[in-house]
Design an enzyme around this catalytic site. Structure first.
Site, PDB file in Angstrom:
ATOM      1  N   GLU A 397       0.811  -1.215   0.000  1.00 47.00           N
ATOM      2  CA  GLU A 397       0.000   0.000   0.000  1.00 47.00           C
ATOM      3  C   GLU A 397       0.844   1.265   0.000  1.00 47.00           C
ATOM      4  O   GLU A 397       0.481   2.266  -0.627  1.00 47.00           O
ATOM      5  CB  GLU A 397      -0.955   0.004   1.201  1.00 47.00           C
ATOM      6  CG  GLU A 397      -2.109  -0.966   1.094  1.00 47.00           C
ATOM      7  CD  GLU A 397      -1.764  -2.388   1.496  1.00 47.00           C
ATOM      8  OE1 GLU A 397      -2.633  -3.271   1.368  1.00 47.00           O
ATOM      9  OE2 GLU A 397      -0.606  -2.624   1.938  1.00 47.00           O
ATOM     10  N   GLN A 419      -7.162  -1.701  -1.908  1.00 54.35           N
ATOM     11  CA  GLN A 419      -8.198  -2.720  -2.081  1.00 54.35           C
ATOM     12  C   GLN A 419      -9.361  -2.589  -1.107  1.00 54.35           C
ATOM     13  O   GLN A 419     -10.527  -2.782  -1.475  1.00 54.35           O
ATOM     14  CB  GLN A 419      -7.561  -4.104  -1.957  1.00 54.35           C
ATOM     15  CG  GLN A 419      -8.404  -5.217  -2.522  1.00 54.35           C
ATOM     16  CD  GLN A 419      -7.596  -6.489  -2.675  1.00 54.35           C
ATOM     17  OE1 GLN A 419      -7.241  -7.130  -1.685  1.00 54.35           O
ATOM     18  NE2 GLN A 419      -7.299  -6.865  -3.918  1.00 54.35           N
ATOM     19  N   PHE A 420      -9.083  -2.272   0.145  1.00 55.00           N
ATOM     20  CA  PHE A 420     -10.104  -2.028   1.159  1.00 55.00           C
ATOM     21  C   PHE A 420      -9.668  -0.824   1.991  1.00 55.00           C
ATOM     22  O   PHE A 420      -8.482  -0.658   2.275  1.00 55.00           O
ATOM     23  CB  PHE A 420     -10.277  -3.237   2.092  1.00 55.00           C
ATOM     24  CG  PHE A 420     -10.936  -4.428   1.457  1.00 55.00           C
ATOM     25  CD1 PHE A 420     -12.316  -4.595   1.510  1.00 55.00           C
ATOM     26  CD2 PHE A 420     -10.176  -5.386   0.806  1.00 55.00           C
ATOM     27  CE1 PHE A 420     -12.920  -5.702   0.925  1.00 55.00           C
ATOM     28  CE2 PHE A 420     -10.773  -6.488   0.217  1.00 55.00           C
ATOM     29  CZ  PHE A 420     -12.153  -6.646   0.276  1.00 55.00           C
ATOM     30  N   ALA A 421     -10.629  -0.034   2.406  1.00 51.15           N
ATOM     31  CA  ALA A 421     -10.313   1.130   3.238  1.00 51.15           C
ATOM     32  C   ALA A 421      -9.549   0.727   4.492  1.00 51.15           C
ATOM     33  O   ALA A 421      -8.672   1.462   4.963  1.00 51.15           O
ATOM     34  CB  ALA A 421     -11.598   1.865   3.621  1.00 51.15           C
ATOM     35  N   ASP A 422      -9.847  -0.435   5.023  1.00 52.52           N
ATOM     36  CA  ASP A 422      -9.176  -0.925   6.230  1.00 52.52           C
ATOM     37  C   ASP A 422      -7.668  -1.021   6.057  1.00 52.52           C
ATOM     38  O   ASP A 422      -6.912  -0.959   7.026  1.00 52.52           O
ATOM     39  CB  ASP A 422      -9.696  -2.319   6.601  1.00 52.52           C
ATOM     40  CG  ASP A 422     -11.207  -2.418   6.593  1.00 52.52           C
ATOM     41  OD1 ASP A 422     -11.807  -2.235   5.511  1.00 52.52           O
ATOM     42  OD2 ASP A 422     -11.800  -2.673   7.645  1.00 52.52           O
ATOM     43  N   PRO A 426      -1.143   1.140   6.066  1.00 50.07           N
ATOM     44  CA  PRO A 426       0.267   0.982   5.699  1.00 50.07           C
ATOM     45  C   PRO A 426       0.743   2.042   4.698  1.00 50.07           C
ATOM     46  O   PRO A 426       1.935   2.315   4.617  1.00 50.07           O
ATOM     47  CB  PRO A 426       0.306  -0.424   5.069  1.00 50.07           C
ATOM     48  CG  PRO A 426      -0.832  -1.143   5.683  1.00 50.07           C
ATOM     49  CD  PRO A 426      -1.907  -0.112   5.855  1.00 50.07           C
ATOM     50  N   HIS A 466     -12.693  -5.595   6.764  1.00 47.72           N
ATOM     51  CA  HIS A 466     -13.146  -5.302   5.408  1.00 47.72           C
ATOM     52  C   HIS A 466     -14.398  -4.436   5.412  1.00 47.72           C
ATOM     53  O   HIS A 466     -15.133  -4.408   4.427  1.00 47.72           O
ATOM     54  CB  HIS A 466     -13.440  -6.599   4.635  1.00 47.72           C
ATOM     55  CG  HIS A 466     -12.236  -7.459   4.423  1.00 47.72           C
ATOM     56  ND1 HIS A 466     -11.755  -8.301   5.392  1.00 47.72           N
ATOM     57  CD2 HIS A 466     -11.398  -7.589   3.362  1.00 47.72           C
ATOM     58  CE1 HIS A 466     -10.677  -8.934   4.938  1.00 47.72           C
ATOM     59  NE2 HIS A 466     -10.436  -8.507   3.703  1.00 47.72           N
TER      60      HIS A 466
END
Length: 676
Positions: A397, A419-422, A426, A466
């Site tokens: 990321e 890919q995911f906001a979570d 990083p 997620h």
């Protein structure tokens, strides 16, 4: 070298005047100058904070460097905004230097992004690719201190540089120190040994205090990278002959014996001895030394008298002006009846952008041809435009985000995806440290025109890693824009505006709205706008409007929301026909305060609805701003409804529903609010 020595001595003798923290290059002069003399104006350089001799070698004057040292108005790099030896430069006469931050090792990723961009421009034979006087191709030099090699983001840069065979040189200046920590106590391997773990990275160790060896080695390395396009690491061993910084004094952690032994590797007397051996007249050398000292003294006196920055300019260059200021194109073209999903609105927008702009490039995890995104949000794009334009990255990321700084510097227009906001955290360092600050600290020379796509929100059992909503964390970073569409037409129009904006824009895309599979979100589907449709950032819209009669009778309220909140609000509004204004923010920054405040004043009753955990959220901050701006018009306190204050969204759908807002919870809030 005499200039660099005289500058260090002058700064030390005038500590009261040189009040801002700074580092000097004493001990590092040989490798820095030897490197600078081989670089061409078509090249790109990312120095680090001890590289003043490299800057002198590139042709910047001591006076220009001193203006930054003293944070003066005429500092050509940052206008008094940035530390000494933190340059950035665009011009035909010298290599390009992107904005340099103080964060240790963070320049490795943006620098590798430059090399990535150069490789792409070469592949598409773009006229944007700068070349040398003899049509030489450009290279990138990334300068690092040895202690920075332990940073994880440096390894991400190495990984990508080797994988893609990029034209970049990592110059590691190894003086054995990381402030007060020695290399023996803090690192298991030096840069040379560490680079051995990246097959394909050429590497060499040299004596960084020997100018002749440095000059010959850098000539060889630069020519090899320029001609063979593969990364190279040069580790130059040398001595640190001055303080870590003016604020961290060497005497406080280095003993006298150690300092004396370090001075044996001073490159200046070494070069002096070699010149005499080669027959240079010693009186001529003494004259050089005297002239340098005199010149530095005069330039320093001149710099101290230079003007201070105008305080009224402090907010200049946070953003560059956007060309998109009004809605353009047909939102609901006649003859079209079939509605598209939000995910297809995004796909259509990206396809049109890539057809129109050959500099546009899209990358991220799993966005390539095999999968086309875990939500199919990039499906067919790699097949249509090729793997050189739409491709997968590793799970990196930080690299995905930070590389866009360098990509933009060479003229490419990156679209990237987390890919995911979570999993944006990083990459948060690059977002906050590099991307958001680049335009401001370079006085507009290096805006980062990047579109960052971030699937966000809970969508029915996505679980604790997620399902996160992260807009408050993002909004705490100044220098970025944040968009949050709630339907397909807005998605397409805002996506184009975000791409064309010369500033960094994050597109938060709710996973639960992508396909309208969540009950009650069917209206997220819309007729597809025509090609080129664009919707300016910072313009909210009414999703539902109350009747004038209910407003006059005091039987109404407004709900300020975005994303999934629009559909919770619409469902609740069915219980209050004609009584509710629903404002869909569409953009969280810039924010349409004009419409928000006008609606709150019109009704006197207002509720801010968010999917985020409520306390200390963007929604609560907005409620406070509404209260302050509209206080004399309000009939009730501005209310807020958000998710419960839990650390994560639980997996079980029943627990998830208990945590999140919904139409039923909102209905109770509206009843209480209207009853005031």
């Amino acid at each position: 070298m005499c200039q660099a020595k005289a500058m260090a001595e002058t700064y030390e003798a005038n500590r009261g005047i040189c009040k801002y923290v700074h580092s000097t290059s004493r001990g590092h002069e040989a490798i820095q100058l030897a490197t600078a003399f081989h670089l061409q104006p078509c090249d790109y350089v990312s120095p680090y904070y001890r590289d003043e001799s490299l800057l002198l070698g590139l042709g910047f004057t001591p006076y220009q460097l001193m203006l930054q040292l003293l944070a003066k108005a005429d500092d050509i790099f940052t206008g008094g905004r940035e530390y000494y030896s933190h340059p950035n430069y665009r011009g035909p006469d010298k290599p390009t230097i992107i904005h340099q931050s103080s964060a240790t090792g963070m320049q490795a990723i943006p620098s590798t992004g430059i090399a990535q961009g150069l490789q792409y421009l070469k592949e598409i034979q773009s006229p944007l690719l700068k070349k040398g006087n003899k049509a030489e191709l450009p290279i990138v030099l990334c300068s690092l201190g040895d202690a920075s090699i332990t940073e994880g983001e440096v390894s991400e840069a190495f990984q990508f540089a080797v994988l893609k065979k990029l034209p970049i040189i990592f110059l590691v200046q190894d003086n054995g120190w990381g402030i007060s920590a020695t290399s023996k106590e803090s690192r298991v391997a030096d840069a040379f040994d560490y680079a051995g773990g990246f097959p394909g990275m050429e590497r060499i160790r040299i004596d960084g205090s020997d100018f002749e060896q440095c000059y010959e080695t850098m000539d060889m390395v630069i020519n090899q990278v320029r001609n063979h396009k593969a990364p190279y690491l040069v580790q130059a061993k040398l001595a640190l002959l001055n303080h870590h910084t003016s604020g961290v004094r060497m005497e406080s952690y280095r003993n006298k014996e150690e300092l004396e032994s370090q001075r044996l590797n001073d490159p200046l007397p070494k070069l002096r001895r070699i010149l005499i051996q080669y027959g240079t007249d010693e009186d001529y050398i003494k004259q050089i030394e005297a002239d340098a000292a005199d010149s530095i003294s005069k330039q320093f006196q001149q710099a101290t008298k230079a003007a201070e920055p105008d305080p009224t300019t402090v907010a200049d260059f946070v953003f560059l002006p956007t060309p998109i200021n009004k809605e353009s194109g047909e939102r609901s073209p006649q003859g079209r009846e079939e509605k598209i999903m939000m995910v297809d609105g995004a796909l259509s927008a990206i396809k049109e952008i890539m057809e129109e702009f050959p500099e546009a490039i899209l990358y991220g995890q799993d966005v390539g041809g095999r999968l086309g995104g875990v939500f199919r949000e990039t499906a067919t794009l790699a097949t249509k435009f090729g793997e050189h334009r739409v491709f997968n990255t590793a799970i990196q990321e930080a690299y995905i985000l930070g590389s866009t700084v360098g990509m933009c510097a060479v003229g490419t227009k990156p679209i990237v995806e987390v890919q995911f906001a979570d999993y944006i955290y990083p990459g948060f360092n690059q977002l906050a440290t590099e991307i958001s600050k680049s335009c401001y600290l370079s006085c507009g020379k290096f805006p980062v025109q990047v579109l960052i796509r971030v699937p966000i929100g809970a969508y029915g059992g996505g679980g604790p890693y997620h399902s996160a909503s992260i807009e408050t964390s993002l909004l705490s970073i100044k220098g970025i824009k944040i968009v949050y569409p709630s339907n397909a037409a807005d998605m397409k129009g805002l996506m184009r505006a975000a791409f064309l904006d010369p500033n960094p824009v994050l597109m938060l895309e709710h996973k639960g709205l992508y396909w309208s599979k969540v009950p009650g979100t069917e209206e997220a589907k819309t007729i597809e706008p025509e090609k080129g449709y664009v919707l300016p950032l910072g313009k909210a819209a009414f999703a539902i409007e109350a009747t004038q009669k209910n407003i006059e009778q005091g039987q109404s309220c407004c709900i300020i929301t975005y994303g999934m909140g629009v559909y919770w609000a619409k469902a609740a509004a069915k219980k209050f026909p004609g009584q509710i204004d629903i404002i869909d923010l569409r953009t969280l920054f810039p924010l349409d305060e004009e419409l928000i405040f006008a609606s709150a004043k019109k009704h006197g009753k207002c509720l801010v609805l968010t999917e985020e955990q409520q306390h200390n959220s963007f929604a609560e901050a907005l409620a406070g701003r509404i209260s302050k701006a509209c206080f004399s018009f309000l009939d009730a306190p501005v209310d807020v409804l958000g998710a419960m204050d839990l650390p994560a969204v639980p997996m079980n759908t029943g627990l998830e529903n208990a945590m999140l807002p919904n139409a039923e919870k909102l209905t109770k809030k509206i009843s209480q609010l209207i009853s005031y």
